[in-house]
Design an enzyme around this catalytic site. Structure first.
Site, PDB file in Angstrom:
ATOM      1  N   ASP A   8       0.856  -1.173   0.000  1.00 50.51           N
ATOM      2  CA  ASP A   8       0.000   0.000   0.000  1.00 50.51           C
ATOM      3  C   ASP A   8       0.899   1.232   0.000  1.00 50.51           C
ATOM      4  OD1 ASP A   8      -2.483   1.580   0.506  1.00 50.51           O
ATOM      5  OD2 ASP A   8      -1.480   1.949   2.428  1.00 50.51           O
ATOM      6  N   TYR A  10      -0.263   5.153   0.409  1.00 51.66           N
ATOM      7  CA  TYR A  10      -0.596   6.247   1.321  1.00 51.66           C
ATOM      8  C   TYR A  10      -0.702   5.741   2.760  1.00 51.66           C
ATOM      9  CZ  TYR A  10      -1.754   8.912  -2.894  1.00 51.66           C
ATOM     10  OH  TYR A  10      -1.702   9.548  -4.117  1.00 51.66           O
ATOM     11  N   THR A  12       1.477   3.969   4.327  1.00 49.39           N
ATOM     12  CA  THR A  12       2.351   2.819   4.527  1.00 49.39           C
ATOM     13  C   THR A  12       3.772   3.148   4.072  1.00 49.39           C
ATOM     14  OG1 THR A  12       0.493   1.298   4.221  1.00 49.39           O
ATOM     15  CG2 THR A  12       2.710   0.379   4.007  1.00 49.39           C
ATOM     16  N   ARG A  44      -7.540  13.376   6.099  1.00 53.58           N
ATOM     17  CA  ARG A  44      -7.228  11.986   5.768  1.00 53.58           C
ATOM     18  C   ARG A  44      -8.412  11.066   6.046  1.00 53.58           C
ATOM     19  NH1 ARG A  44      -5.050   7.884   2.865  1.00 53.58           N
ATOM     20  NH2 ARG A  44      -4.260   6.206   4.169  1.00 53.58           N
ATOM     21  N   SER A 121      -2.175   0.591  -4.921  1.00 59.83           N
ATOM     22  CA  SER A 121      -2.799   1.765  -4.310  1.00 59.83           C
ATOM     23  C   SER A 121      -4.178   2.077  -4.866  1.00 59.83           C
ATOM     24  CB  SER A 121      -1.888   2.983  -4.545  1.00 59.83           C
ATOM     25  OG  SER A 121      -2.447   4.169  -4.031  1.00 59.83           O
ATOM     26  N   ASN A 122      -4.959   2.794  -4.057  1.00 60.05           N
ATOM     27  CA  ASN A 122      -6.213   3.367  -4.530  1.00 60.05           C
ATOM     28  C   ASN A 122      -5.965   4.564  -5.440  1.00 60.05           C
ATOM     29  OD1 ASN A 122      -8.202   1.715  -3.414  1.00 60.05           O
ATOM     30  ND2 ASN A 122      -8.284   2.838  -1.495  1.00 60.05           N
ATOM     31  N   LYS A 154     -10.068  -0.254  -2.830  1.00 59.45           N
ATOM     32  CA  LYS A 154      -9.876  -1.168  -1.705  1.00 59.45           C
ATOM     33  C   LYS A 154     -10.765  -0.699  -0.562  1.00 59.45           C
ATOM     34  CE  LYS A 154      -5.328  -0.453  -1.589  1.00 59.45           C
ATOM     35  NZ  LYS A 154      -3.928  -0.567  -1.077  1.00 59.45           N
ATOM     36  N   SER A 178       0.422  -3.236   4.524  1.00 59.61           N
ATOM     37  CA  SER A 178      -0.328  -1.989   4.688  1.00 59.61           C
ATOM     38  C   SER A 178      -0.379  -1.558   6.147  1.00 59.61           C
ATOM     39  CB  SER A 178      -1.766  -2.160   4.164  1.00 59.61           C
ATOM     40  OG  SER A 178      -2.499  -0.961   4.306  1.00 59.61           O
ATOM     41  N   ASN A 180      -2.947   0.274   6.980  1.00 59.68           N
ATOM     42  CA  ASN A 180      -4.382   0.533   7.113  1.00 59.68           C
ATOM     43  C   ASN A 180      -5.129  -0.761   7.432  1.00 59.68           C
ATOM     44  OD1 ASN A 180      -4.350   3.411   6.237  1.00 59.68           O
ATOM     45  ND2 ASN A 180      -3.623   2.516   4.326  1.00 59.68           N
ATOM     46  N   PHE A 182      -8.220  -1.553   7.406  1.00 55.73           N
ATOM     47  CA  PHE A 182      -9.273  -1.915   6.448  1.00 55.73           C
ATOM     48  C   PHE A 182      -8.679  -2.627   5.243  1.00 55.73           C
ATOM     49  CE2 PHE A 182      -7.977   2.132   4.506  1.00 55.73           C
ATOM     50  CZ  PHE A 182      -8.034   1.839   3.161  1.00 55.73           C
ATOM     51  N   ASP A 183      -7.471  -2.249   4.864  1.00 54.10           N
ATOM     52  CA  ASP A 183      -6.799  -2.846   3.721  1.00 54.10           C
ATOM     53  C   ASP A 183      -6.321  -4.259   4.055  1.00 54.10           C
ATOM     54  OD1 ASP A 183      -5.694  -2.960   1.185  1.00 54.10           O
ATOM     55  OD2 ASP A 183      -4.028  -1.606   1.620  1.00 54.10           O
TER      56      ASP A 183
END
Length: 227
Positions: A8, A10, A12, A44, A121-122, A154, A178, A180, A182-183
């Site tokens: 990931d 952003y 990470t 963010r 990445s998103n 994602k 990641s 994140n 959620f990821d």
């Protein structure tokens, strides 16, 4: 296939709080510099919320639009009064965010160990390519894989399926890395391995019963474990 690590970007590899200096300058001119940390955090959070909402609606837009709309919302919510010029400068700063200090060394170690690394990445491919290039870490990645290629975000399972399609990999050979939760949960739900980079000791993980395969405090530790 050789094991591959999909990083990931952003939060990470790239420090989204790196926008804080530019934000402080813009808010200082308005006499509201004390709001900068809260502004950065809410920007963010709203950016991610907007991507999730767009995904649920089936109303995809590029991640940069979610970022800009989140900036406008946060400005309104905190009643800061940013000008169009201020917002344009902040969006430019978001495209020049720095890498975390541990990133370059860890990626170098993984590369020397023969581990294949990709950026995942998103963000759009163009945005991520530029971000990694200016941060001086693009050369460590075999390729950039973007959620924009399937017009989803994602943690939609279709995005992780697209990752495996691009890599021609099996789930057991594919690791998401990641910061994140959620990821991480999304990747594990899709059958991939996942490592959570817990960059803050206070950061909680969602109590869903879907846990990371590996938790590390930084990428140097990750390189030691998976390199």
């Amino acid at each position: 296939m050789t094991q591959v690590l999909a990083f990931d970007v952003y939060g990470t590899l790239i420090d989204t709080l790196g926008v804080l200096t530019e934000l402080e300058q813009r808010l200082d001119a308005l006499g509201k510099m004390a709001l900068a940390p809260e502004f950065s955090r809410r920007w963010r959070d709203k950016q991610l919320e907007y991507s999730f909402r767009r995904g649920l609606m089936g109303g995809y837009v590029p991640f940069s639009q979610c970022t800009e709309e989140a900036l406008v919302f946060t400005d309104r919510a905190l009643q800061v009064g940013l000008s169009e010029t201020d917002r344009a400068h902040l969006m430019q700063a978001y495209a020049r965010l720095p890498a975390f200090a541990d990133v370059a060394g860890a990626l170098r170690r993984l590369s020397e160990a023969g581990v294949t690394c990709v950026a995942f990445s998103n963000g759009t491919g163009q945005a991520v390519e530029g971000l990694l290039e200016q941060a001086g870490i693009r050369d460590h990645f075999e390729t950039v894989i973007s959620a924009d290629e399937v017009k989803r975000f994602k943690p939609d399972p279709a995005v992780y399926a697209h990752l495996r399609y691009r890599l021609e990999s099996e789930p057991g050979d594919t690791w998401l890395v990641s910061s994140n939760p959620f990821d991480v949960i999304g990747a594990r739900h899709a059958g991939l391995h996942a490592a959570w980079v817990r960059r803050s000791a206070e950061a909680p993980f969602d109590p869903w019963g879907i846990d990371p395969d590996l938790t590390v405090g930084d990428l140097a530790t990750l390189a030691e474990r998976l390199g």
